[in-house]
Scaffold this active site. Structure first.
Site, mmCIF file in Angstrom:
data_model
loop_
_atom_site.group_PDB
_atom_site.id
_atom_site.type_symbol
_atom_site.label_atom_id
_atom_site.label_comp_id
_atom_site.label_asym_id
_atom_site.label_seq_id
_atom_site.Cartn_x
_atom_site.Cartn_y
_atom_site.Cartn_z
ATOM 1 N N ASP A 172 45.851 42.750 45.552
ATOM 2 C CA ASP A 172 47.214 43.255 45.419
ATOM 3 C C ASP A 172 48.121 42.230 44.737
ATOM 4 O O ASP A 172 48.067 41.029 45.026
ATOM 5 C CB ASP A 172 47.762 43.596 46.804
ATOM 6 C CG ASP A 172 48.998 44.453 46.760
ATOM 7 O OD1 ASP A 172 49.251 45.067 45.711
ATOM 8 O OD2 ASP A 172 49.716 44.514 47.781
ATOM 9 N N GLU A 280 45.681 49.530 38.827
ATOM 10 C CA GLU A 280 47.075 49.885 39.059
ATOM 11 C C GLU A 280 47.966 48.903 38.312
ATOM 12 O O GLU A 280 47.733 47.685 38.357
ATOM 13 C CB GLU A 280 47.431 49.858 40.538
ATOM 14 C CG GLU A 280 48.935 50.058 40.787
ATOM 15 C CD GLU A 280 49.277 50.479 42.201
ATOM 16 O OE1 GLU A 280 48.574 51.366 42.734
ATOM 17 O OE2 GLU A 280 50.249 49.932 42.769
#
Length: 517
Positions: A172, A280
């Site tokens: 992340d 992403e």
């Protein structure tokens, strides 16, 4: 329990998987493959891996105890990296996998490494793909963990719950090649590319004159390419909405975001394609909301480079602060989200909502506008606060101690987070609190933010070379694991019910699941 007695139970299970066996054998974890048996055995707060297998094939497991049974061996070993790797050779489903093709995906960053069991119990059969291992470099440093540790903890939970529906691991908010490489080689199946260091949002505040001057520093052929491509065009989104670029819109998009586009293209070639990663792209760490023109520019440039990310995270209208509900005009948020959703659908990816924990007022909007196409929502810190709910219930005085430490040392995190509790002075003062107030600390918005953002300081604080709070905290949580699972399940059910449209208002889920005690 002696291995001799465990062996008798193993043989019962081979004959009849529903046989009456020792209660320490955790039923959801039991896996039987012909004469081979594997499960988690619980003794108080200690968990062990039990393996019954051909002795010649079981040599890749590490064992604390073994019992030979003719050509088979029964072994009892720790839940460590090596045994996890050995087990993954037998059961591929305990390894993280791609979320591609899954309509609904939920990031469930578990900062303590003990929340995934509750998440899996809740999500089983819900049609939501869980990204169990989701941590940023900042979170890893603050919690003194590694990507390997995060993924391994999630994997053990997957085996323990017998969860075969797939799960993901997200590196992340990775920002550079080193962080991406570290995440990928640790086993991440997804990366969230944080373009904070490659975007230049300072240009968005420039005057027209200064913006023109900066834009005109670009080579003429670059300016001509973008002007021909975007000016004097109407870009239909398919839902009746249209995106158009004014000269200022274009200059802002190029100056602020084109470097990020080019970096995303490089990351795609260097990492995403070779490692078959879920990709992403995050442009949400900006001081202002992403406009439809900026989003369209980014998506269109990626598309022209042959890149369709799995998800993209713009900065939505309003405030998605940590630990509390959405702040802002919901009607305006609905309009803004709808425009971004239309762009995402046009280019074939899903929107990703960051800092999604506790945004119960916003979830019905997301459900109405994105449920047909799909969504990705990231949660994390709310799991930490539910852990503190256990502390408040079991040791109120310790909870007051944690809050006082957090309140007194809030400057530790002022560079990491933006939240109201830093500035408005409304957070409860520790000297005004008694043990009867501890549950209020998990309801009051300012108190929640104080506790939420200070997790790293709490976990890492030492005196005389020893942790002051960390071990006490884990001792409470491990001894009251069922209570923690209950609180987590109830709290996350509020999120999931709204996101899936099972309930349509915040009040409905609060009436359904609160109070948790």
């Amino acid at each position: 329990m002696a291995l001799e007695n465990l062996l008798l139970d193993v043989k019962k299970l081979i004959e009849n998987p529903d046989a009456d066996v020792d209660e320490g054998i955790y039923r959801p974890s039991v896996q039987i493959d012909r004469r081979n048996v594997y499960f988690i055995y619980r003794e108080g707060i200690k968990k062990s891996l039990i393996v019954y297998e051909d002795a010649r094939k079981a040599r890749d497991f590490q064992a604390d105890e073994t019992l030979v049974d003719d050509d088979y061996v029964l072994l009892k070993g720790p839940l460590n990296f090596f045994n996890n790797q050995a087990l993954a050779k037998r059961f591929a489903w305990i390894k993280p996998s791609s979320r591609h093709g899954h309509k609904y995906t939920l990031g469930l960053g578990d900062r303590l490494g003990i929340a995934s069991n509750a998440h899996l119990k809740l999500l089983k059969g819900r049609g939501i793909f869980p990204v169990l291992a989701q941590q940023s470099i900042r979170e890893l440093l603050l919690s003194n963990r590694t990507f390997t540790d995060v993924i391994e903890a999630a994997s053990w939970s997957v085996f323990e719950e017998g969860y075969r529906d797939g799960w993901g691991a997200d590196g992340d908010h990775v920002k550079n090649a080193y962080e991406i490489d570290y995440a990928v080689r640790s086993g991440a199946t997804m990366i969230t590319l944080d373009l904070t260091e490659k975007t230049h949002t300072e240009y968005l505040a420039y005057s027209d004159e200064d913006l023109d001057a900066k834009y005109n520093e670009l080579a003429p052929e670059i300016r001509e390419k973008f002007e021909k491509k975007y000016l004097n065009h109407r870009f239909e989104l398919g839902n009746g909405d249209v995106v158009e670029f004014s000269p200022r819109d274009l200059k802002e998009a190029v100056l602020a975001f084109n470097e990020g586009v080019l970096f995303a293209e490089w990351v795609n070639e260097k990492f995403v394609k070779p490692y078959a990663l879920d990709f992403e792209v995050s442009v949400d760490e900006t001081p202002v909301s992403t406009t439809p023109a900026q989003h369209y520019f980014f998506a269109n440039e990626l598309a022209d480079a042959g890149i369709t990310p799995e998800t993209l995270a713009p900065r939505f209208y309003g405030e998605f602060q940590k630990a509390i509900d959405y702040i802002g005009d919901l009607d305006r948020f609905e309009k803004d989200f709808g425009e971004h959703e239309a762009i995402a659908e046009k280019f074939g990816y899903k929107l990703s909502v960051h800092s999604g924990s506790d945004k119960l007022s916003a979830y019905p909007v997301i459900a109405r506008l994105a449920n047909q196409h799909g969504w990705h929502v990231k949660t994390a810190g709310t799991n930490w606060l539910e852990a503190l709910r256990v502390v408040a219930h079991e040791d109120p005085q310790f909870m007051l101690e944690l809050y006082k430490f957090s309140y007194d040392n809030l400057d530790d995190v002022k560079d990491f987070y933006v939240f109201n509790a830093q500035t408005d002075g409304k957070a409860p003062k520790p000297e005004d609190l008694t043990e009867k107030d501890v549950n209020m600390l998990l309801v009051d918005d300012d108190a929640r933010q104080v506790l939420h953002t200070m997790y790293g300081s709490i976990l890492g604080y030492t005196e005389n070379y020893q942790y002051v709070y960390r071990d006490r905290l884990f001792d409470i949580l491990l001894h009251h694991a069922d209570e923690y699972d209950k609180y987590l399940s109830l709290h996350m059910a509020e999120h999931v019910d709204l996101l899936q449209g099972i309930e349509t208002t915040k009040q409905a889920v609060l009436d359904k699941y609160e109070p948790k005690d």
